[in-house]
Design a protein around this motif. Structure first.
Motif, short mmCIF file in Angstrom:
data_model
loop_
_atom_site.label_atom_id
_atom_site.label_comp_id
_atom_site.label_asym_id
_atom_site.label_seq_id
_atom_site.Cartn_x
_atom_site.Cartn_y
_atom_site.Cartn_z
N VAL A 77 4.63 1.92 1.76
CA VAL A 77 5.77 2.48 1.04
C VAL A 77 6.28 3.72 1.79
O VAL A 77 7.49 3.90 1.99
CB VAL A 77 5.39 2.82 -0.41
CG1 VAL A 77 6.53 3.55 -1.11
CG2 VAL A 77 5.04 1.54 -1.18
N GLU A 78 5.38 4.57 2.22
CA GLU A 78 5.75 5.76 2.99
C GLU A 78 6.47 5.36 4.27
O GLU A 78 7.48 5.97 4.65
CB GLU A 78 4.51 6.59 3.31
CG GLU A 78 3.90 7.30 2.11
CD GLU A 78 4.55 8.65 1.85
OE1 GLU A 78 5.52 8.98 2.55
OE2 GLU A 78 4.08 9.36 0.94
N SER A 122 7.79 -2.79 -6.17
CA SER A 122 7.35 -3.18 -4.84
C SER A 122 6.65 -4.53 -4.94
O SER A 122 6.13 -4.90 -6.00
CB SER A 122 6.40 -2.14 -4.25
OG SER A 122 5.19 -2.06 -4.98
N SER A 162 0.84 -1.19 0.00
CA SER A 162 0.00 0.00 0.00
C SER A 162 0.88 1.25 0.00
O SER A 162 2.06 1.22 0.34
CB SER A 162 -0.90 0.01 1.23
OG SER A 162 -0.12 0.19 2.41
N ALA A 163 0.26 2.37 -0.36
CA ALA A 163 0.99 3.65 -0.33
C ALA A 163 1.47 3.96 1.08
O ALA A 163 2.57 4.50 1.27
CB ALA A 163 0.08 4.76 -0.86
N PRO A 197 9.33 7.89 -1.71
CA PRO A 197 8.52 6.96 -2.51
C PRO A 197 8.73 7.11 -4.01
O PRO A 197 8.62 6.12 -4.75
CB PRO A 197 7.09 7.32 -2.10
CG PRO A 197 7.22 7.84 -0.70
CD PRO A 197 8.52 8.59 -0.69
#
Length: 537
Positions: free
Chosen positions: A311-312, A334, A307-308, A328
């Motif tokens: 990643v963050e 990923s 998920s975003a 990112p």
């Protein structure tokens, strides 16, 4: 590998459902004991969890903090067996742990590393030591605030190829491996199991018969449920067994352009007391992971993606340690895998045990069922051995444990370097690469090195002695020739470009979209399946 079965029921001693590391490992062990084994996998081998790991062969230093001493000892004992059995797909790796006094005191880290050094015998891997990060090369990419660190040794493995090699070894010992075949159901029938397998698009073993096209009936004396994240649902839905609870935890990883030039890896302590690994990857990249996000009960493991927010999180935690920002926007790839963890009552996913449990259901008048719960890459061999010890006596197999000292396919370099093949694994690999240069001097050095580290001694199946270049065929994409594609389809169950680019190799990471599309077009033309992916594990 395209063996045609007769258009009747297929009989075997053991049907194994699940082509991840546990299923492939068990198939290998049982086949080596002389049993007739059939392994079926609904997708590609290692398509999900087993190719989406952090790719470490390790005891799990942080598990000591949770009191998992038995698991850590078992895993540590396996590390050097791993490195010796497959020197082409494994390597020793030195990890650097920068000290953050606010998170864990230095005495605690020293105590943990002392245990890590001494819980199991070491011959290949060096002991841990303290580092001055102001002078050590590993300190250069880090923020100058980090003055002290600790170094220890573990191992790295190409996880997808590990699964593939176990399946190859099983097949070479007589097992039958069916990829893209789904076990639609199974029931006890007299002294055995009667199962129905259904073929998906691109299924291996074309021409397998049954009641109708694409369906195969299997009669087995025993059944192994090694379906990983699907093990509980398979037991409940396909076998009409009791509902079991597994905690499904998504671990996400990101790949960025190389963040440091040396060959050390890092272990970073996160503010939430988790750890983050930063590992040199595929020469040009750095792998960061992992997260631990528990899926809801209705979550579908095959749909797992980073998920975003994850990643963050990974970038932010790495940025606390590296001098250069980690953002990112730098991420080139990923992936995420779902780990099926035993529910041991821990509140947080980070504290759940990584151990495994084997549950054998063997009624006096019925056929055995072995359910495999949990597990990790490092302990796959001992898990498989324990599974075989439970099943083999009930099936009349006389052979005992055999895998501890056995090569995985391609790992025995003795035909190329003689007695040196049993030496230190990294040195043996270097000698093997030199020997390949002498045997095939016209083969490009970069290709020779890559093939050595993927196929090991099986490189002879791609090439014959003599001038190499005329045998390679067309270069379909940079560094990928027709000879390799045909080998992967003929010998390693590859059916799609995704199988080739993201599991059998990681060439997809080094190619642009146009090159990946050319590979997909070639595979569709030659193998009859159209697809291309840039995000598969």
């Amino acid at each position: 590998m395209n063996v045609s079965f007769p258009a009747t029921e297929l009989h075997c001693d053991v049907l194994i459902v699940g082509g991840g590391i546990n299923g492939a490992g068990i198939a290998r062990d049982l086949a080596g004991r002389g049993l007739r084994v059939l392994l079926c996998e609904q997708g590609d081998l290692a398509q999900h969890t087993s190719s989406c790991s952090t790719k470490l062969v390790h005891g799990g230093l942080r598990y000591l903090e949770h009191g998992e001493f038995a698991l850590v000892r078992k895993a540590l004992a396996e590390r050097e067996l791993f490195l010796r059995s497959a020197p082409h797909i494994t390597r020793a790796l030195r990890f650097v742990l920068p000290h953050v006094p606010e998170l864990r005191p230095a005495w605690m880290l020293r105590a943990g590393l002392f245990l890590y050094d001494h819980l199991a015998r070491r011959e290949l891997l060096p002991a841990s030591r303290t580092l001055n990060l102001r002078t050590h090369p590993a300190g250069a990419p880090l923020h100058p605030d980090f003055e002290q660190g600790f170094a220890y040794a573990d191992g790295w493995v190409d996880d997808a190829r590990l699964v593939l090699l176990c399946a190859l070894d099983a097949a070479e010992r007589g097992a039958r491996v069916l990829t893209r075949w789904h076990c639609a159901g199974a029931r006890r029938a007299g002294p055995g199991w009667s199962a129905t397998l259904q073929a998906a698009e691109g299924a291996s073993e074309a021409g397998v018969g049954g009641r109708r096209a694409g369906e195969l009936r299997v009669q087995a004396r025993a059944l192994v449920n090694a379906a990983g994240p699907w093990a509980a649902s398979f037991l409940h839905r396909q076998l009409q067994g009791p509902l079991q609870v597994l905690r499904l935890v998504r671990g996400s990883h990101i790949v960025l352009p190389r963040l440091f030039e040396h060959d050390f890896a890092y272990v970073f302590q996160s503010t939430d007391r988790r750890v983050l690994f930063a590992i040199p990857y595929e020469d040009d990249f750095t792998l960061l992971g992992t997260t631990e996000v528990e899926l809801p009960a209705s979550g579908e493991p095959s749909a797992a993606q980073a998920s975003a927010a994850e990643v963050e999180y990974l970038c932010a935690q790495a940025g606390r340690y590296f001098r250069a920002p980690v953002r990112p926007a730098q991420v080139v790839w990923s992936y995420a895998g779902v780990r099926p963890l035993l529910d041991d009552g821990a509140r947080e996913a980070t504290a759940l045990t990584r151990d495994y449990r084997l549950e054998l259901e063997a009624p006096p008048a019925g056929a055995p069922l072995l359910n495999v719960w949990g597990g990790k890459i490092t302990t796959f061999r001992v898990l498989a051995q324990e599974a075989a010890e439970l099943l083999a006596p009930r099936l009349g197999a006389s052979g005992g444990p055999w895998t501890a000292g056995a090569w995985l396919p391609g790992g025995d370099f003795s035909a190329f370097i003689g007695a040196a093949a049993r030496g230190e694994p990294a040195q043996a690999l270097r000698q093997f690469e030199l020997a390949l240069g002498g045997r095939w001097p016209d083969l490009p050095a970069s290709l020779r090195r890559r093939w050595a580290r993927l196929y090991g001694a099986r490189i002879e199946l791609l090439l014959r002695p003599g001038p190499a270049l005329p045998q390679l065929g067309a270069e379909v994409a940079p560094g990928l020739f027709e000879a390799e594609l045909r080998y992967l389809h003929r010998h390693e169950w590859a059916a799609t470009a995704e199988d080739v680019l993201w599991r059998r190799t990681k060439l997809g990471l080094h190619m642009d979209a146009a090159a990946r599309s050319r590979v997909a077009a070639w595979c569709a033309r030659e193998w009859g399946r159209v697809e291309v992916s840039s995000v598969a594990c």
